[in-house]
Design a protein around this motif. Structure first.
Motif, PDB file in Angstrom:
ATOM      1  N   VAL A  51       0.577  -1.191   0.049  1.00  0.00           N
ATOM      2  CA  VAL A  51      -0.071   0.142   0.031  1.00  0.00           C
ATOM      3  C   VAL A  51       0.958   1.409   0.056  1.00  0.00           C
ATOM      4  CG1 VAL A  51      -2.056  -1.183   1.117  1.00  0.00           C
ATOM      5  CG2 VAL A  51      -0.262  -0.102   2.589  1.00  0.00           C
ATOM      6  N   PRO A  52       0.322   2.320  -0.518  1.00  0.00           N
ATOM      7  CA  PRO A  52       1.149   3.447  -0.636  1.00  0.00           C
ATOM      8  C   PRO A  52       1.586   4.093   0.808  1.00  0.00           C
ATOM      9  CG  PRO A  52      -0.764   3.757  -2.005  1.00  0.00           C
ATOM     10  CD  PRO A  52      -0.797   2.648  -1.140  1.00  0.00           C
ATOM     11  N   ALA A  53       2.738   4.699   0.798  1.00  0.00           N
ATOM     12  CA  ALA A  53       3.399   4.991   2.095  1.00  0.00           C
ATOM     13  C   ALA A  53       2.455   5.643   3.036  1.00  0.00           C
ATOM     14  CB  ALA A  53       4.483   5.966   2.055  1.00  0.00           C
ATOM     15  N   GLY A  54       1.588   6.752   2.549  1.00  0.00           N
ATOM     16  CA  GLY A  54       0.661   7.401   3.426  1.00  0.00           C
ATOM     17  C   GLY A  54      -0.580   6.841   3.731  1.00  0.00           C
ATOM     18  N   GLY A  55      -0.768   5.667   3.060  1.00  0.00           N
ATOM     19  CA  GLY A  55      -2.097   4.895   3.068  1.00  0.00           C
ATOM     20  C   GLY A  55      -2.262   4.128   4.215  1.00  0.00           C
ATOM     21  N   LEU A  84      -1.345  -5.872  -4.285  1.00  0.00           N
ATOM     22  CA  LEU A  84      -0.932  -4.519  -4.629  1.00  0.00           C
ATOM     23  C   LEU A  84      -2.207  -3.589  -4.655  1.00  0.00           C
ATOM     24  CD1 LEU A  84       1.176  -2.543  -5.414  1.00  0.00           C
ATOM     25  CD2 LEU A  84       0.910  -3.411  -7.782  1.00  0.00           C
ATOM     26  N   ASP A  85      -2.181  -2.602  -3.955  1.00  0.00           N
ATOM     27  CA  ASP A  85      -3.214  -1.742  -3.834  1.00  0.00           C
ATOM     28  C   ASP A  85      -3.315  -1.083  -5.445  1.00  0.00           C
ATOM     29  OD1 ASP A  85      -5.167   0.209  -2.236  1.00  0.00           O
ATOM     30  OD2 ASP A  85      -4.161   1.488  -3.647  1.00  0.00           O
ATOM     31  N   ALA A  86      -4.562  -1.110  -5.851  1.00  0.00           N
ATOM     32  CA  ALA A  86      -4.744  -0.773  -7.215  1.00  0.00           C
ATOM     33  C   ALA A  86      -4.279   0.742  -7.704  1.00  0.00           C
ATOM     34  CB  ALA A  86      -6.393  -0.696  -7.596  1.00  0.00           C
ATOM     35  N   LEU A 146      -6.955  -1.836  -1.367  1.00  0.00           N
ATOM     36  CA  LEU A 146      -6.664  -1.988  -0.142  1.00  0.00           C
ATOM     37  C   LEU A 146      -6.751  -1.136   0.958  1.00  0.00           C
ATOM     38  CD1 LEU A 146      -3.634  -4.523  -1.132  1.00  0.00           C
ATOM     39  CD2 LEU A 146      -5.900  -5.116  -0.898  1.00  0.00           C
ATOM     40  N   GLN A 147      -6.983   0.203   0.517  1.00  0.00           N
ATOM     41  CA  GLN A 147      -6.906   1.033   1.501  1.00  0.00           C
ATOM     42  C   GLN A 147      -7.925   1.308   2.499  1.00  0.00           C
ATOM     43  OE1 GLN A 147      -4.124   4.612   0.411  1.00  0.00           O
ATOM     44  NE2 GLN A 147      -4.407   3.655  -1.602  1.00  0.00           N
ATOM     45  N   ALA A 148      -7.861   1.743   3.640  1.00  0.00           N
ATOM     46  CA  ALA A 148      -9.217   2.196   4.592  1.00  0.00           C
ATOM     47  C   ALA A 148      -9.640   3.279   4.070  1.00  0.00           C
ATOM     48  CB  ALA A 148      -8.552   1.987   5.992  1.00  0.00           C
TER      49      ALA A 148
END
Length: 155
Positions: free
Chosen positions: A62-66, A114-116, A153-155
Protein backbone atom coordinates in the motif's frame (compact mmCIF):
# COMPACT_ATOMS: atom_id res chain seq x y z
CA UNK A 1 25.07 0.16 -2.38
CA UNK A 2 25.35 -3.62 -2.34
CA UNK A 3 22.92 -5.81 -4.22
CA UNK A 4 20.10 -7.37 -2.18
CA UNK A 5 18.16 -10.59 -2.74
CA UNK A 6 15.42 -8.35 -4.15
CA UNK A 7 17.66 -6.69 -6.72
CA UNK A 8 19.18 -10.06 -7.57
CA UNK A 9 15.67 -11.33 -8.40
CA UNK A 10 15.05 -8.26 -10.56
CA UNK A 11 18.38 -8.62 -12.37
CA UNK A 12 17.84 -12.34 -13.05
CA UNK A 13 14.35 -11.61 -14.39
CA UNK A 14 15.74 -8.88 -16.66
CA UNK A 15 13.64 -6.17 -14.98
CA UNK A 16 15.09 -2.67 -15.31
CA UNK A 17 15.24 -0.93 -11.94
CA UNK A 18 17.00 1.77 -9.97
CA UNK A 19 18.38 1.03 -6.50
CA UNK A 20 18.30 3.96 -4.07
CA UNK A 21 19.66 4.25 -0.53
CA UNK A 22 18.68 6.39 2.43
CA UNK A 23 19.74 6.52 6.07
CA UNK A 24 17.43 4.06 7.82
CA UNK A 25 16.22 5.56 11.11
CA UNK A 26 16.44 2.50 13.33
CA UNK A 27 13.23 0.81 14.42
CA UNK A 28 11.17 3.87 13.56
CA UNK A 29 11.90 4.04 9.84
CA UNK A 30 8.76 4.27 7.71
CA UNK A 31 7.94 4.32 4.02
CA UNK A 32 6.94 7.98 4.39
CA UNK A 33 10.38 8.81 5.79
CA UNK A 34 12.01 6.91 2.93
CA UNK A 35 9.92 8.84 0.40
CA UNK A 36 10.90 12.15 1.97
CA UNK A 37 14.59 11.25 2.18
CA UNK A 38 14.67 10.15 -1.47
CA UNK A 39 12.45 12.90 -2.88
CA UNK A 40 9.82 10.41 -4.04
CA UNK A 41 6.12 11.25 -4.01
CA UNK A 42 4.55 9.32 -1.07
CA UNK A 43 1.82 7.92 -3.34
CA UNK A 44 4.55 6.20 -5.43
CA UNK A 45 6.38 4.74 -2.39
CA UNK A 46 4.77 1.45 -1.34
CA UNK A 47 5.22 -0.19 2.04
CA UNK A 48 5.49 -3.97 2.17
CA UNK A 49 3.29 -5.41 4.90
CA UNK A 50 2.91 -9.06 5.86
CA UNK A 51 -0.57 -10.08 6.98
CA UNK A 52 -2.43 -13.28 7.70
CA UNK A 53 -5.45 -13.69 5.44
CA UNK A 54 -7.23 -16.60 7.04
CA UNK A 55 -4.43 -19.10 7.70
CA UNK A 56 -2.22 -17.85 4.85
CA UNK A 57 0.53 -15.23 5.15
CA UNK A 58 0.43 -12.70 2.30
CA UNK A 59 2.09 -9.46 1.25
CA UNK A 60 -0.02 -6.30 1.13
CA UNK A 61 1.58 -3.38 -0.72
CA UNK A 62 0.00 0.00 0.00
CA UNK A 63 1.15 3.60 -0.53
CA UNK A 64 3.39 5.09 2.15
CA UNK A 65 0.69 7.44 3.43
CA UNK A 66 -2.13 4.92 3.13
CA UNK A 67 -3.62 2.61 5.71
CA UNK A 68 -4.27 -1.06 4.95
CA UNK A 69 -7.89 -2.14 5.32
CA UNK A 70 -7.74 -5.65 6.73
CA UNK A 71 -11.38 -6.13 5.74
CA UNK A 72 -10.62 -5.31 2.08
CA UNK A 73 -7.51 -7.51 2.15
CA UNK A 74 -9.55 -10.43 3.50
CA UNK A 75 -12.17 -9.96 0.78
CA UNK A 76 -9.48 -9.79 -1.92
CA UNK A 77 -7.86 -12.96 -0.55
CA UNK A 78 -11.19 -14.79 -0.37
CA UNK A 79 -11.14 -15.18 3.41
CA UNK A 80 -13.41 -14.03 6.20
CA UNK A 81 -10.78 -12.11 8.11
CA UNK A 82 -7.23 -10.80 8.01
CA UNK A 83 -4.83 -9.54 10.64
CA UNK A 84 -1.30 -8.21 10.66
CA UNK A 85 1.29 -10.97 11.01
CA UNK A 86 3.41 -11.08 14.15
CA UNK A 87 6.78 -9.39 13.45
CA UNK A 88 8.73 -12.60 14.13
CA UNK A 89 6.52 -14.53 11.68
CA UNK A 90 7.00 -11.86 9.00
CA UNK A 91 10.78 -12.01 9.46
CA UNK A 92 10.83 -15.81 9.51
CA UNK A 93 8.90 -16.34 6.26
CA UNK A 94 10.51 -13.50 4.32
CA UNK A 95 14.07 -13.85 5.59
CA UNK A 96 14.18 -10.08 6.00
CA UNK A 97 14.28 -7.84 9.08
CA UNK A 98 11.45 -5.42 9.83
CA UNK A 99 12.19 -2.23 7.95
CA UNK A 100 13.64 -4.25 5.08
CA UNK A 101 10.78 -6.59 4.16
CA UNK A 102 10.03 -6.97 0.46
CA UNK A 103 8.12 -9.37 -1.78
CA UNK A 104 11.23 -9.31 -4.00
CA UNK A 105 13.64 -12.07 -3.02
CA UNK A 106 11.49 -13.23 -0.12
CA UNK A 107 12.60 -16.54 1.38
CA UNK A 108 9.11 -17.95 0.87
CA UNK A 109 6.92 -16.90 -2.02
CA UNK A 110 3.70 -15.43 -0.63
CA UNK A 111 0.71 -14.16 -2.55
CA UNK A 112 1.06 -10.44 -3.23
CA UNK A 113 -1.84 -7.99 -3.05
CA UNK A 114 -1.03 -4.60 -4.56
CA UNK A 115 -3.21 -1.59 -3.93
CA UNK A 116 -4.87 -0.64 -7.22
CA UNK A 117 -3.62 2.95 -6.89
CA UNK A 118 -0.24 1.63 -8.10
CA UNK A 119 -1.73 1.16 -11.56
CA UNK A 120 -2.05 4.94 -11.84
CA UNK A 121 1.75 5.29 -11.73
CA UNK A 122 4.16 4.21 -14.45
CA UNK A 123 6.87 3.57 -11.83
CA UNK A 124 6.60 2.78 -8.13
CA UNK A 125 9.11 2.31 -5.34
CA UNK A 126 9.27 -0.37 -2.68
CA UNK A 127 11.76 -1.94 -0.34
CA UNK A 128 14.57 -3.74 -2.16
CA UNK A 129 15.10 -6.25 0.65
CA UNK A 130 17.25 -4.33 3.10
CA UNK A 131 16.92 -1.52 5.60
CA UNK A 132 17.57 1.73 3.77
CA UNK A 133 17.36 0.08 0.33
CA UNK A 134 14.56 1.12 -2.03
CA UNK A 135 14.04 0.03 -5.61
CA UNK A 136 12.16 1.94 -8.29
CA UNK A 137 10.72 -0.07 -11.17
CA UNK A 138 7.94 -0.09 -13.73
CA UNK A 139 4.62 -1.07 -12.19
CA UNK A 140 3.86 -3.09 -15.32
CA UNK A 141 7.02 -5.18 -14.67
CA UNK A 142 6.35 -5.73 -10.96
CA UNK A 143 2.80 -7.09 -11.33
CA UNK A 144 3.68 -10.20 -13.39
CA UNK A 145 7.01 -10.74 -11.61
CA UNK A 146 5.32 -11.26 -8.22
CA UNK A 147 1.94 -12.39 -9.64
CA UNK A 148 0.35 -9.42 -7.88
CA UNK A 149 -3.39 -9.28 -7.39
CA UNK A 150 -4.44 -5.64 -7.77
CA UNK A 151 -7.28 -4.53 -5.53
CA UNK A 152 -8.50 -1.60 -3.48
CA UNK A 153 -6.74 -2.25 -0.15
CA UNK A 154 -6.85 1.14 1.55
CA UNK A 155 -9.03 2.03 4.51
Amino acid sequence: MAETRGTTELRRAGVEHRLMAYAYAGGGGTAEQAAEALGVEPERMFKSLVAAAGDELVFALVPAGGELSLKKLAASAGTKQARMAAPRDAERVTGYQLGGISPLGSRRRLRVFLDASALGHERICLNAGGRGAIVELDTAALVPLVDAICADLQA
